[in-house]
Motif scaffolding. Structure first.
Motif, mmCIF file in Angstrom:
data_model
loop_
_atom_site.group_PDB
_atom_site.id
_atom_site.type_symbol
_atom_site.label_atom_id
_atom_site.label_comp_id
_atom_site.label_asym_id
_atom_site.label_seq_id
_atom_site.Cartn_x
_atom_site.Cartn_y
_atom_site.Cartn_z
ATOM 1 N N SER A 21 0.826 -1.212 0.000
ATOM 2 C CA SER A 21 0.000 0.000 0.000
ATOM 3 C C SER A 21 0.856 1.254 0.000
ATOM 4 O O SER A 21 0.489 2.264 -0.612
ATOM 5 N N LYS A 45 -8.428 -1.362 4.672
ATOM 6 C CA LYS A 45 -7.121 -0.974 5.158
ATOM 7 C C LYS A 45 -6.139 -2.064 4.721
ATOM 8 O O LYS A 45 -6.496 -3.215 4.609
ATOM 9 N N PRO A 46 -4.863 -1.688 4.430
ATOM 10 C CA PRO A 46 -4.241 -0.393 4.635
ATOM 11 C C PRO A 46 -4.323 0.570 3.445
ATOM 12 O O PRO A 46 -3.865 1.697 3.554
ATOM 13 N N ASP A 49 -5.826 3.614 4.537
ATOM 14 C CA ASP A 49 -4.906 4.451 5.306
ATOM 15 C C ASP A 49 -4.105 5.368 4.390
ATOM 16 O O ASP A 49 -3.779 6.500 4.751
ATOM 17 N N GLY A 189 0.284 1.273 9.119
ATOM 18 C CA GLY A 189 -0.475 0.330 8.318
ATOM 19 C C GLY A 189 -0.258 -1.121 8.663
ATOM 20 O O GLY A 189 -1.014 -1.984 8.213
#
Length: 328
Positions: A21, A45-46, A49, A189
């Motif tokens: 990510s 997520k992540p 995020d 994360g």
């Protein structure tokens, strides 16, 4: 970094995970068109995020599915493939070694086979690991030309085998490739509590005993690399291939050894300013494990250096955790 990323089509396998990510966010920020493939349904997520879940194309699929991955590669016409998909959890490689080896090695093989039979040949960046070198008890930095050593789990050998497959396909079929060997990566994360930093944060948030179990006695000394520096490393390796570079393996790390006990103590201070005594219940049966990588090749060839100190990285990780993870 150069401007080579504007409009480039990139595939990131495992891009919905912790490290992936961050790489995806860097690519999107540089103007790349990013496709993520992950075998689990897209998580909030992540990627959430990173704020990039709406800026990518997501494909759910397992790289061991030959038809799926060949269609994906053929249709995608990718300029760069970042192969991060793997089972990175060491404990899994002890409980289910055959499955971890199959995931990490066969998944890599099927992806490269899809590239081999596709009409175009992208640059190929492979997420290898410091586990490539096996268990280590010497504080001397390990260079890229050191041969793989014995390991106490199947994770390291699975990455060695996968990297050999990458080199074989690269040489036999002219696929420009580079393998990136990283030390212990941490940062915002990461929620997998089998790893040191997420486990510490979960215990601090819950007010639990600061207990790290019997896997270690606290004396293990490792190199801890911030995840943002890892993302830059992947991109630097791709830029190197774009320039016609031929070196195919790079170590990345800070070249600094820190004990796991010291990391736990620093995390406690970063979390709320309190000093806590972390409990490491392992029994030492020999010299402490130590591992750091020689990173001069990445510095001289790629112009890459780790930019984030351990204290800066831990502070950023704590800030993310307090903002993103609901209090228990």
């Amino acid at each position: 970094m150069t401007d080579m990323w504007q409009g480039r089509s990139c595939l990131v396998t495992g891009g919905a995970g912790f490290g992936g990510s961050h790489l995806v966010a860097e690519l999107v920020d540089r103007g790349a068109e990013v496709t993520v493939v992950d075998r689990d349904p897209i998580p909030g997520k992540p990627l959430e995020d990173m704020g990039v879940e709406d800026a990518i194309t997501f494909v759910q699929g397992d790289l061991r599915d030959r038809e799926m991955v060949q269609d994906l590669v053929a249709d995608g016409d990718f300029d760069v493939v970042f192969h991060l998909a793997a089972d990175p959890i060491v404990a899994n490689s002890i409980r289910e070694p055959a499955d971890v080896v199959d995931t990490n090695v066969r998944g890599t093989t099927e992806l490269l086979e899809a590239i081999r039979v596709s009409p175009t040949t992208p640059l190929f960046i492979f997420a290898s690991s410091g586990a490539y070198y096996g268990d280590n008890f010497d504080p001397t930095p390990i260079p890229e030309d050191q041969v793989p050593g014995p390991a106490s789990s199947l994770y390291g050998p699975s990455k060695v085998a996968a990297e050999m497959v990458v080199r074989g396909f690269g040489k036999a079929f002219g696929i420009p490739h580079a393998s990136c060997r990283f030390m212990n990566t941490y940062g915002p994360g990461d929620r997998h509590e089998s790893r040191l930093v997420p486990r510490a944060l979960a215990q601090l948030a819950a007010g639990d005993e600061y207990d790290f179990g019997d896997r270690d006695d606290g004396s293990t000394r490792l190199d801890f690399l911030y995840v943002g520096d890892m993302a830059r490393a992947y991109m630097s390796a791709a830029e190197h291939l774009e320039r016609g570079g031929t070196e195919s393996a790079f170590n990345f790390g800070t070249a600094t050894l820190t004990s796991v006990r010291d990391v736990a103590e620093r995390l406690s201070l970063a979390y709320d300013g309190k000093e806590r005594e972390p409990l490491f219940r392992g029994i030492r049966t020999g010299p402490p494990r130590q591992k750091r990588l020689e990173v001069s090749r990445a510095e001289s060839v790629l112009g890459w250096t780790a930019a984030t100190s351990l204290d800066e990285g831990l502070a950023a990780t704590v800030a993310w955790y307090l903002a993103a993870v609901p209090a228990s």
